[in-house]
Every structure is written in C-alpha cells, then in structure tokens.
Design a protein around this motif. Structure first.
Motif, short mmCIF file in Angstrom:
data_model
loop_
_atom_site.label_atom_id
_atom_site.label_comp_id
_atom_site.label_asym_id
_atom_site.label_seq_id
_atom_site.Cartn_x
_atom_site.Cartn_y
_atom_site.Cartn_z
N LYS A 3 0.83 -1.20 0.00
CA LYS A 3 0.00 0.00 0.00
C LYS A 3 0.87 1.26 0.00
N SER A 18 0.60 8.04 -9.91
CA SER A 18 -0.13 6.79 -9.70
C SER A 18 0.01 5.87 -10.92
N ASN A 19 -0.11 6.42 -12.12
CA ASN A 19 0.02 5.62 -13.34
C ASN A 19 1.40 5.01 -13.47
N LYS A 22 1.73 2.20 -10.87
CA LYS A 22 0.94 1.02 -11.21
C LYS A 22 1.56 0.22 -12.35
N GLN A 23 2.24 0.91 -13.25
CA GLN A 23 2.91 0.20 -14.35
C GLN A 23 4.06 -0.65 -13.83
N TYR A 25 4.47 -1.46 -10.41
CA TYR A 25 3.98 -2.32 -9.33
C TYR A 25 2.46 -2.51 -9.48
N PRO A 26 2.03 -3.35 -10.40
CA PRO A 26 0.60 -3.49 -10.70
C PRO A 26 -0.27 -3.98 -9.55
N THR A 27 0.32 -4.65 -8.57
CA THR A 27 -0.48 -5.18 -7.46
C THR A 27 -0.56 -4.23 -6.28
N ASN A 29 -1.65 -1.12 -4.04
CA ASN A 29 -2.86 -0.32 -3.88
C ASN A 29 -2.43 1.11 -3.55
N VAL A 30 -2.77 2.06 -4.43
CA VAL A 30 -2.38 3.46 -4.24
C VAL A 30 -3.54 4.25 -3.66
#
Length: 206
Positions: A3, A18-19, A22-23, A25-27, A29-30
């Motif tokens: 997290k 955030s993008n 997520k690219q 660390y895709p798992t 939760n931001v």
C-alpha cells in the motif's frame, strides 16, 4: 510493498505518479489524498508501506503529517515530493526522519528510482543536494527549522497570523511565537524587513 499513500493537492500530479507506480507495481494499492486531513485519515485506517508527500498542501502542515505517521506507523517509508527549493527544505525534512526528498522538477519516472533506493535501505536525495549538504554552506536560512521556514514562506506570500494559523492548523499564539523567533534569527526590525531579507536570500539561491 502493498500500500502506497500519494498525498498531493494537484490531481494531475497524483494521476501521473499513480500511473507510473501502477505500471511498475501493478499489485500495489495506491491511496490518494488531496489535503492533510485526507492523508491523516488514510494513515489512521490503513497500514501504509510507502508514502509520497507534497510539502505544501491545504488543511494543515506536512511537518505534522510526517510526525504523525512516524508515531503511528514508524515502519512507513517517507518520500517528500515538492516543487519548493530542495536546498532550503530537503535537509530540514531529512532531519525529521524522512527517507528521501524528490524535486518535482525531475521527470515523474524518477519516483520509481526513489522508491527503489529507499526500499533498499538507503536515503534518496539528488546529487546537487548531497553536494550542498556536504559543503555545508550556511546562510540565515540554514538557521531556520522546518516550521520556521514554513512560517516565513507563508508570510512572504502575504499571509497574516490568522491565515497562517488556519493554513497550518496552529494556534495564532503559536504562529506569533514562531514569527518572533524568526525575526530574532534574522535580526529584523519588523515583518517587512524580515520578508525583504528572506526574499533577497531566496534570489541568491536562484
């Protein structure tokens, strides 16, 4: 790392970071916060592994947010992310115990590098800031604490005591005390003299 808290009052900044996260660390939760109140609420409700915090946000002081996180979640890694002068603010926040300071003038992808450096157990700062801290060049601003710098910065923007107290969620008497300390450190005769001296030092760093 499960997290991440992303606290910044600019939506486009939060979306961009955030993008990128997520690219990589895709798992992960931001959690996003646009002010100090929302950031505090998130850290009170969630176990945050990593926090990216803008220095200047509405609803209170990032200094108090950092202190709060360090008390209730001491294992959380903290990266300050700001467009403010890193020489003036960087080492002060490092003294508060944060794990890194990243300038918004860097490419947004540099956030990933900062995260990796900090998660490896190291402190993240730019080479420029590291050199300046190593040289330990001093001026009147170096004698100010993070809170005092926060106060004088708002004064230079035209904020009065009441406005500063609302912005930082401090008592007006506390603001007056800090203002008095800053004036003594600058040996300023009055608030106008103080602001003039502060602005002249800011221009020297540009």
């Amino acid at each position: 790392m499960k997290k991440i808290l992303l606290a910044d009052d600019h939506g486009i900044v939060r979306i961009g970071i955030s993008n990128v996260i997520k690219q990589k660390y895709p798992t992960v939760n931001v959690f996003q916060a646009e002010n100090i109140f929302e950031a505090n609420s998130i850290v009170n409700d969630q176990i945050i592994d990593f926090a990216i915090i803008d220095i200047k946000m509405p609803g209170g002081s990032s200094i108090d947010l950092v202190k709060h996180i360090k008390v209730i979640q001491p294992r959380t890694k903290l990266l300050m992310y700001s467009g403010l002068n890193e020489e003036q603010y960087g080492h002060r926040f490092l003294k508060l115990g944060v794990n890194g300071f990243l300038s918004k003038h860097e490419a947004v992808e540099e956030v990933l590098n900062a995260i990796e450096v900090i998660n490896s157990g190291k402190t993240y700062i730019s080479k420029d800031l590291a050199n300046k801290m190593k040289n330990n060049s001093t001026n009147s601003l170096d004698n100010l604490s993070a809170r005092e710098l926060e106060i004088i910065s708002l004064m230079s923007e035209g904020f009065g005591n009441l406005e500063i107290s609302k912005e930082l969620d401090l008592k007006t008497s506390t603001v007056s005390t800090y203002k008095k300390r800053v004036m003594e450190k600058f040996n300023a005769e009055n608030p106008i003299d103080l602001i003039d001296r502060y602005r002249s030092l800011i221009l020297e760093d540009v």
